[in-house]
Design an enzyme around this catalytic site. Sequence first.
Site, mmCIF file in Angstrom:
data_model
loop_
_atom_site.group_PDB
_atom_site.id
_atom_site.type_symbol
_atom_site.label_atom_id
_atom_site.label_comp_id
_atom_site.label_asym_id
_atom_site.label_seq_id
_atom_site.Cartn_x
_atom_site.Cartn_y
_atom_site.Cartn_z
ATOM 1 N N SER A 156 2.254 -2.254 5.402
ATOM 2 C CA SER A 156 3.221 -3.232 5.515
ATOM 3 C C SER A 156 4.569 -3.031 4.983
ATOM 4 C CB SER A 156 2.866 -4.584 4.810
ATOM 5 O OG SER A 156 2.754 -4.293 3.230
ATOM 6 N N TRP A 172 -11.211 -7.601 11.422
ATOM 7 C CA TRP A 172 -10.314 -7.218 9.982
ATOM 8 C C TRP A 172 -8.822 -7.422 10.545
ATOM 9 C CZ3 TRP A 172 -6.875 -2.738 9.998
ATOM 10 C CH2 TRP A 172 -6.098 -2.722 9.021
ATOM 11 N N HIS A 184 -1.451 1.778 9.529
ATOM 12 C CA HIS A 184 -2.304 2.121 8.421
ATOM 13 C C HIS A 184 -3.075 3.535 8.609
ATOM 14 C CE1 HIS A 184 -5.629 0.889 5.575
ATOM 15 N NE2 HIS A 184 -5.254 -0.222 5.698
ATOM 16 N N GLU A 241 -2.386 -0.493 -8.032
ATOM 17 C CA GLU A 241 -4.044 -0.428 -7.658
ATOM 18 C C GLU A 241 -4.586 0.846 -7.236
ATOM 19 O OE1 GLU A 241 -5.834 -3.067 -4.122
ATOM 20 O OE2 GLU A 241 -5.006 -1.121 -3.265
ATOM 21 N N ARG A 267 -15.066 -2.386 5.520
ATOM 22 C CA ARG A 267 -14.876 -3.801 4.935
ATOM 23 C C ARG A 267 -16.157 -4.708 4.252
ATOM 24 N NH1 ARG A 267 -10.644 -1.826 4.168
ATOM 25 N NH2 ARG A 267 -8.741 -2.290 4.932
ATOM 26 N N ASN A 291 0.826 -1.373 0.113
ATOM 27 C CA ASN A 291 0.094 -0.054 -0.054
ATOM 28 C C ASN A 291 0.685 1.344 -0.060
ATOM 29 O OD1 ASN A 291 -2.527 -1.191 -0.108
ATOM 30 N ND2 ASN A 291 -2.887 -0.948 2.111
ATOM 31 N N ASP A 343 -8.343 -11.274 -4.545
ATOM 32 C CA ASP A 343 -8.180 -10.179 -3.834
ATOM 33 C C ASP A 343 -8.348 -10.881 -2.334
ATOM 34 O OD1 ASP A 343 -7.577 -7.380 -2.973
ATOM 35 O OD2 ASP A 343 -9.721 -7.059 -2.841
HETATM 36 O O1 SFD Z 1 -5.094 -3.260 2.406
HETATM 37 C C1 SFD Z 1 4.767 -10.249 19.915
HETATM 38 N N1 SFD Z 1 -2.448 -3.993 6.174
HETATM 39 C C2 SFD Z 1 -1.977 -3.796 4.609
HETATM 40 N N2 SFD Z 1 -0.611 -3.251 4.142
HETATM 41 C C3 SFD Z 1 -0.423 -3.292 2.947
HETATM 42 O O2 SFD Z 1 0.813 -2.891 2.591
HETATM 43 N N3 SFD Z 1 -1.034 -3.949 2.034
HETATM 44 C C4 SFD Z 1 -2.478 -4.273 2.398
HETATM 45 O O3 SFD Z 1 -3.022 -4.934 1.554
HETATM 46 C C5 SFD Z 1 -2.771 -4.097 3.707
HETATM 47 N N4 SFD Z 1 -4.071 -4.367 4.064
HETATM 48 C C6 SFD Z 1 -4.037 -5.326 5.338
HETATM 49 C C7 SFD Z 1 -3.326 -4.793 6.303
HETATM 50 C C8 SFD Z 1 -3.368 -5.243 7.771
HETATM 51 C C9 SFD Z 1 -4.552 -6.272 7.873
HETATM 52 C C10 SFD Z 1 -4.573 -6.673 9.374
HETATM 53 C C11 SFD Z 1 -5.152 -6.521 6.775
HETATM 54 C C12 SFD Z 1 -5.197 -6.130 5.618
HETATM 55 C C13 SFD Z 1 -6.199 -7.724 7.029
HETATM 56 C C14 SFD Z 1 -1.417 -3.510 7.039
HETATM 57 C C15 SFD Z 1 -0.082 -4.103 7.388
HETATM 58 O O4 SFD Z 1 -0.324 -5.428 7.415
HETATM 59 C C16 SFD Z 1 0.559 -3.499 8.608
HETATM 60 O O5 SFD Z 1 0.759 -2.181 8.511
HETATM 61 C C17 SFD Z 1 1.940 -4.122 8.968
HETATM 62 O O6 SFD Z 1 1.576 -5.672 9.325
HETATM 63 C C18 SFD Z 1 2.461 -3.450 10.400
HETATM 64 O O7 SFD Z 1 3.589 -4.223 10.837
HETATM 65 P P1 SFD Z 1 3.985 -3.973 12.005
HETATM 66 O O8 SFD Z 1 5.534 -4.989 12.311
HETATM 67 O O9 SFD Z 1 3.907 -3.060 13.047
HETATM 68 O O10 SFD Z 1 3.003 -5.209 12.815
HETATM 69 P P2 SFD Z 1 2.789 -7.040 12.737
HETATM 70 O O11 SFD Z 1 3.176 -7.319 10.975
HETATM 71 O O12 SFD Z 1 1.230 -7.109 12.897
HETATM 72 O O13 SFD Z 1 3.815 -7.562 13.483
HETATM 73 C C19 SFD Z 1 3.417 -7.748 14.911
HETATM 74 C C20 SFD Z 1 4.231 -8.657 15.567
HETATM 75 O O14 SFD Z 1 4.543 -8.622 16.890
HETATM 76 C C21 SFD Z 1 4.409 -9.797 17.220
HETATM 77 N N5 SFD Z 1 3.913 -9.872 18.867
HETATM 78 N N6 SFD Z 1 5.778 -10.838 19.901
HETATM 79 C C22 SFD Z 1 6.208 -10.908 21.408
HETATM 80 N N7 SFD Z 1 5.415 -10.584 22.325
HETATM 81 C C23 SFD Z 1 3.995 -10.034 22.373
HETATM 82 N N8 SFD Z 1 3.496 -9.578 23.325
HETATM 83 C C24 SFD Z 1 3.611 -9.695 21.109
HETATM 84 N N9 SFD Z 1 2.535 -9.207 20.583
HETATM 85 C C25 SFD Z 1 2.602 -9.064 19.232
HETATM 86 C C26 SFD Z 1 3.462 -10.652 16.502
HETATM 87 O O15 SFD Z 1 3.304 -11.937 16.525
HETATM 88 C C27 SFD Z 1 4.022 -10.192 15.276
HETATM 89 O O16 SFD Z 1 4.846 -11.039 14.869
HETATM 90 S S1 SFD Z 1 -5.406 -3.792 3.865
HETATM 91 O O17 SFD Z 1 -6.646 -4.503 3.485
HETATM 92 O O18 SFD Z 1 -5.442 -2.778 4.774
HETATM 93 P P1 AMP Z 2 -8.111 -0.924 1.982
HETATM 94 O O1 AMP Z 2 -8.351 -2.027 1.451
HETATM 95 O O2 AMP Z 2 -9.439 0.026 2.415
HETATM 96 O O3 AMP Z 2 -7.016 -0.745 3.340
HETATM 97 O O4 AMP Z 2 -7.344 0.148 1.103
HETATM 98 C C1 AMP Z 2 -6.176 0.089 0.662
HETATM 99 C C2 AMP Z 2 -5.465 1.368 0.284
HETATM 100 O O5 AMP Z 2 -6.338 2.032 -0.652
HETATM 101 C C3 AMP Z 2 -5.419 2.465 1.532
HETATM 102 O O6 AMP Z 2 -4.218 2.953 1.256
HETATM 103 C C4 AMP Z 2 -6.473 3.134 1.452
HETATM 104 O O7 AMP Z 2 -6.208 4.286 1.993
HETATM 105 C C5 AMP Z 2 -6.820 3.319 -0.062
HETATM 106 N N1 AMP Z 2 -8.114 3.381 -0.408
HETATM 107 C C6 AMP Z 2 -9.172 2.483 -0.032
HETATM 108 N N2 AMP Z 2 -10.581 3.006 -0.522
HETATM 109 C C7 AMP Z 2 -10.158 4.167 -1.012
HETATM 110 C C8 AMP Z 2 -11.019 5.318 -1.676
HETATM 111 N N3 AMP Z 2 -12.245 5.089 -1.765
HETATM 112 N N4 AMP Z 2 -10.126 6.381 -1.951
HETATM 113 C C9 AMP Z 2 -8.929 6.667 -2.000
HETATM 114 N N5 AMP Z 2 -8.044 5.701 -1.604
HETATM 115 C C10 AMP Z 2 -8.838 4.436 -0.896
#
Ligand code: SFD
Ligand code: AMP
Length: 632
Positions: free
Chosen positions: A441, A220, A390, A126, A251, A62, A353
Amino acid sequence: MAAFDTVEVTTDLLIIGGGMAACGAAVEAAYWAKKHNLKVALVDKAAMDRSGAVAMGLSALNQYVGMKAKGRTPEDYVHYVRSDLMGITRDDLVYDIARHVDGSVHLFEKWGLPIWKDKDGNYVFEGPWQLMINGESYKIVISEAAKNAMAQLGENGKIYERVFITEPLMDGDRIAGAVGFSVRENKFYVFKAKAVVDAMGGAVHVFRPRSVGEGLGRSWYPPFNTGSSAYFTLKAGAEMTCQEVRFIPVRFKDAYGPVGAWFLLFKAKATTALGGDYMVERRPELQNWAPYGLVKPVPANLRNYLMMLDQKEGKGPAYMRTEDAIGAIVGAVADEKERKKKLKEVESEAWEDFLDMTISQALLWAGSDIAPEQKPSEIQACEPYFIGSHSGASGAWISGPEDLQTEKSKKEYFWGYNGMATVKGLFCAGDASGASSHKFSDGSHAEGRIRAKSALAYVVDNPTQPKVDAAMVENLKKQILKPLDTFAQFKSQTDSPDINENYIRPKQFMFRLQKLMDEYAGGASTMFTTNKPALEAAIELLKLLREDSEKLAAENLHELMRCWENIHRMWQAESHVRTILFREETRWPGYYFRADKPKMDNENWKVFVNCKWDPKTNKWDVFKRDIIQIVE
Ligand code: SFD
Ligand code: AMP
């Protein structure tokens, strides 16, 4: 007390977490540690290959600035993030990640992550900043690279999986390591370190989820991330920022499938049940949130808000018009044979997706006879999450990079090491660091790389091992394992193990937390609305809950982890409630509404609200910090 061996690990750098930020940190740490002959240990509560938010995979990267590919600059990205967060952001932190993120993406591709390409070999976008991937195995690819890098260190690089970190270890005002326990064997871990990178992700299930019964764990955000990052920094006495900036994604209903690809790639529209397109019909409302409401894209919280306005008027549910979007893409193809081919292609992209990152949404579609090319699917605002990476912003208040500071910002935003919290030697990345949203991510991975480099520079400059008081560790061990003893002592005093006047089990404790947050702090059941008296009531209920946390009981190691996860959530909750109480305005409608302060107030509240818990006095302090614009 149950018999537990104590395992002591002494290292230079401790990376806590095994997610995107931690994996980035491991790759970079291995390089610098080798150079300086230093030790690195990484500890994850789960198995790194499938831990954290990316466990199921993802369908997009993203954050891609495309400095070479598109000629864009980190400044462009700062503009986007600043308006999406309604003006509340740290320019220096966002810029720093933006200038490094393309490098992480190129590494991912080198390590084997399939990024979509068009017929000319260019990445498929995207939306403006997002790249499409075949991401089912995304986390495995990233984790493998981190493990390979750590292996280069030989005996100096150690990875501990399935060890749950509970508490920070302190030597005065300096971090000294962390303690935790194995979730598989009776072992208590003491990690002694000169510097620590906190990368334990954000938090879910702080608020009551919409899912019920067997579906309860479905949300989510991944149920494994439970506020440990925030707890760790708070307990270390570090300053936090933007703890009020929760994220509520919209969502696909019930299975939480992503909407980004639908809105951006397939250009779908959403309507409410009566057919109106709220983004068009409600557009005049955006004037009330100027200047941010008037930018493109409309900030994520305002997109939510316009939909919620329709729902408040009883026009719900809302639908993603998948059938119209697919119809428009396919209809644009003149040749009939080609049109059929296009339909198959778009259908398979639509299913992929979900299969890439939210498999249950594909199952729900299949189970409820939904063919996206034929009928629309319901969408809904989820429950609130804490995810600074995020479109939320919660996390620790950290030092920015020196080279980006102005004379003015240097006094406020810089204290020696890039990414260090206000506690010496404690660094934060990903969801753990605040005010630098939209890193997602790959930006989290880039941020992890930046952190490890400066954390090891800190170690080189501060080579003495901090002191760890043995009596303090023994006390912590007793306190952390206490729920096991409580259960063992009282379990026979009831004929129903869940109901016992002497203890509370973690699930019931979690329900209590979720109920109070939902009802008083603006959860889904109040349409995310709260006010001062309700927030004050939440603080009172949190006080009682904290008292009762002494009586948590655990039948086994797994439940012991559940106990501590919920204590971590409770602290995340309290910092959130105190911060939304302090900020006397509504700035992010669609994330939460202060019904008693329903408007944005730029004059008084275009500031960061930061908070801190004092370990000595057990008191909270909530205060304002200036926003200093660095990027024009
Ligand atoms: O679009 C302990 N995110 C998306 N990012 C993208 O780039 N593309 C996408 O397509 C994304 N989508 C998405 C995303 C997140 C989720 C939940 C969904 C869909 C369903 C966001 C990214 O995933 C997010 O920004 C990053 O993962 C953040 O990285 P980080 O490192 O801050 O968090 P992590 O990856 O979740 O890792 C956490 C770690 O900590 C561990 N942990 N370990 C030891 N002791 C404890 N007490 C702990 N508590 C946690 C975990 O096990 C893990 O290893 S979209 O749909 O939004
Ligand atoms: P999402 O699947 O909602 O997590 O979206 C993935 C990425 O697209 C994130 O960067 C969002 O901010 C962006 N995004 C989702 N929906 C929209 C929208 N309607 N307009 C602009 N950006 C969007």
